[in-house]
Design a protein around this motif. Structure first.
Motif, PDB file in Angstrom:
ATOM      1  N   PHE A 167       2.718  61.641 -41.136  1.00 29.30           N
ATOM      2  CA  PHE A 167       1.622  60.729 -41.474  1.00 29.30           C
ATOM      3  C   PHE A 167       0.780  60.409 -40.249  1.00 29.30           C
ATOM      4  O   PHE A 167      -0.454  60.319 -40.325  1.00 29.30           O
TER       5      PHE A 167
ATOM      6  N   PRO B 129      -5.015  50.789 -46.250  1.00 30.95           N
ATOM      7  CA  PRO B 129      -3.985  50.719 -47.296  1.00 30.95           C
ATOM      8  C   PRO B 129      -2.908  51.793 -47.148  1.00 30.95           C
ATOM      9  O   PRO B 129      -1.731  51.541 -47.427  1.00 30.95           O
ATOM     10  N   ALA B 130      -3.301  52.976 -46.689  1.00 27.30           N
ATOM     11  CA  ALA B 130      -2.323  54.047 -46.488  1.00 27.30           C
ATOM     12  C   ALA B 130      -1.363  53.694 -45.354  1.00 27.30           C
ATOM     13  O   ALA B 130      -0.157  53.939 -45.442  1.00 27.30           O
TER      14      ALA B 130
ATOM     15  N   SER C 149      -8.069  52.809 -36.887  1.00 29.48           N
ATOM     16  CA  SER C 149      -8.203  53.582 -38.123  1.00 29.48           C
ATOM     17  C   SER C 149      -9.377  53.063 -38.945  1.00 29.48           C
ATOM     18  O   SER C 149      -9.779  51.900 -38.830  1.00 29.48           O
TER      19      SER C 149
ATOM     20  N   THR D 132      -1.528  63.272 -39.563  1.00 28.24           N
ATOM     21  CA  THR D 132      -2.622  63.247 -40.542  1.00 28.24           C
ATOM     22  C   THR D 132      -3.636  62.174 -40.177  1.00 28.24           C
ATOM     23  O   THR D 132      -4.852  62.385 -40.284  1.00 28.24           O
ATOM     24  N   SER D 133      -3.142  61.028 -39.711  1.00 23.55           N
ATOM     25  CA  SER D 133      -4.029  59.932 -39.297  1.00 23.55           C
ATOM     26  C   SER D 133      -4.929  60.357 -38.147  1.00 23.55           C
ATOM     27  O   SER D 133      -6.110  59.992 -38.097  1.00 23.55           O
TER      28      SER D 133
ATOM     29  N   GLU E 129     -10.932  52.262 -44.704  1.00 24.33           N
ATOM     30  CA  GLU E 129     -10.439  52.919 -45.915  1.00 24.33           C
ATOM     31  C   GLU E 129      -9.020  53.470 -45.751  1.00 24.33           C
ATOM     32  O   GLU E 129      -8.332  53.748 -46.731  1.00 24.33           O
ATOM     33  N   TRP E 130      -8.591  53.628 -44.492  1.00 22.92           N
ATOM     34  CA  TRP E 130      -7.266  54.178 -44.212  1.00 22.92           C
ATOM     35  C   TRP E 130      -6.189  53.091 -44.127  1.00 22.92           C
ATOM     36  O   TRP E 130      -4.987  53.388 -44.148  1.00 22.92           O
TER      37      TRP E 130
ATOM     38  N   LEU F  81       1.128  51.148 -46.486  1.00 20.61           N
ATOM     39  CA  LEU F  81       2.128  51.743 -47.375  1.00 20.61           C
ATOM     40  C   LEU F  81       3.164  52.545 -46.592  1.00 20.61           C
ATOM     41  O   LEU F  81       4.353  52.556 -46.957  1.00 20.61           O
ATOM     42  N   GLN F  82       2.745  53.181 -45.513  1.00 18.36           N
ATOM     43  CA  GLN F  82       3.625  54.096 -44.772  1.00 18.36           C
ATOM     44  C   GLN F  82       4.449  53.426 -43.675  1.00 18.36           C
ATOM     45  O   GLN F  82       5.538  53.900 -43.347  1.00 18.36           O
TER      46      GLN F  82
END
Length: 230
Positions: free
Chosen positions: A114, A25-26, A19, A117-118, A22-23, A29-30
């Protein structure tokens, strides 16, 4: 299955490695981290798909029903591998296989929305997953061909070579995956009794050696010849 408070290192699985920075942190979180004990099932064939799992530590078997009471092990998964992906894209959104821990296993769980989306955002991840699917399709086709056309002895020889390639040897010279005779039988698509008999033949021919749940290869060249389909 219980929550793993320690979590993962954010570097092991496909999602974390491929990834965009910038991705990250997402993803942090997930993701949800869990621990399974030996023999515990992560998901069962026919369950509704809820997401994708990445193995952070330990090894699992991925298996499905084969006939009324038989089980066929599709593959073995270890650290860094993905499980649950076979449920993606199906119209019913059901897992077509089960996944069971062979030892204590730590997994990272990502919900399907998610993860999808990734894939749209992280092109390297999408490309790597596409290659993974292609390789797994080839492996599955070979596995089914072997079940149909290869003798049990040939399937056993082929299985031992594949396990050696995937897991290597441990410090004692055995394939680094302890495996019960029943699981070995399920992996090659044979009965326990047939597996036991053929395994003893290979031992007598000094092609393999067995100690409890540990297998090793003594003569890979001769095992390879057994895998030839005429």
């Amino acid at each position: 299955m219980k929550k793993d408070k320690a979590g993962c290192d954010g570097k092991t699985c496909l999602l974390c490695r491929l990834s965009l920075k910038e991705w990250a942190p997402a993803v942090a979180l997930q993701r949800k981290n869990f621990i399974l004990n030996k023999g515990e099932t992560l998901f069962t064939e026919g369950d509704k798909v809820n997401g994708i799992y990445f193995i952070y530590e330990g090894r699992m078997k991925v298996h499905k029903h084969w006939g009324t009471e038989k089980e066929l092990i599709v593959r073995f998964a270890q650290k860094g591998d993905i499980v649950g992906h076979r449920g993606m894209g199906g119209p019913e959104q059901l897992y077509p296989v089960s996944a069971t821990a062979l030892e204590q296993v730590k997994v990272c769980f990502i919900e399907m929305d998610f993860f999808q989306t990734s894939l749209k955002i992280n092109h390297d991840l999408l490309y790597e997953l596409m290659l993974f699917y292609a390789q797994e399709l080839q492996s599955s086709e070979k596995h089914m061909r072997n079940l149909a056309h290869m003798s049990v002895k040939g399937r056993m020889a082929n299985a031992l070579i594949l396990l050696r390639q995937k897991f290597g040897f441990n410090k004692d010279g055995f394939i680094d995956l302890p495996l019960s005779k029943q699981d070995f039988a399920s992996y090659i698509g044979a009965t326990y009794e047939t597996t036991f008999r053929i395994l003893n033949e290979l031992i007598e021919e000094r092609l393999v050696a067995v100690s409890g749940k540990h297998f090793t290869i003594l003569n890979e060249a001769k095992l390879l010849r057994l895998t030839e389909i005429t």
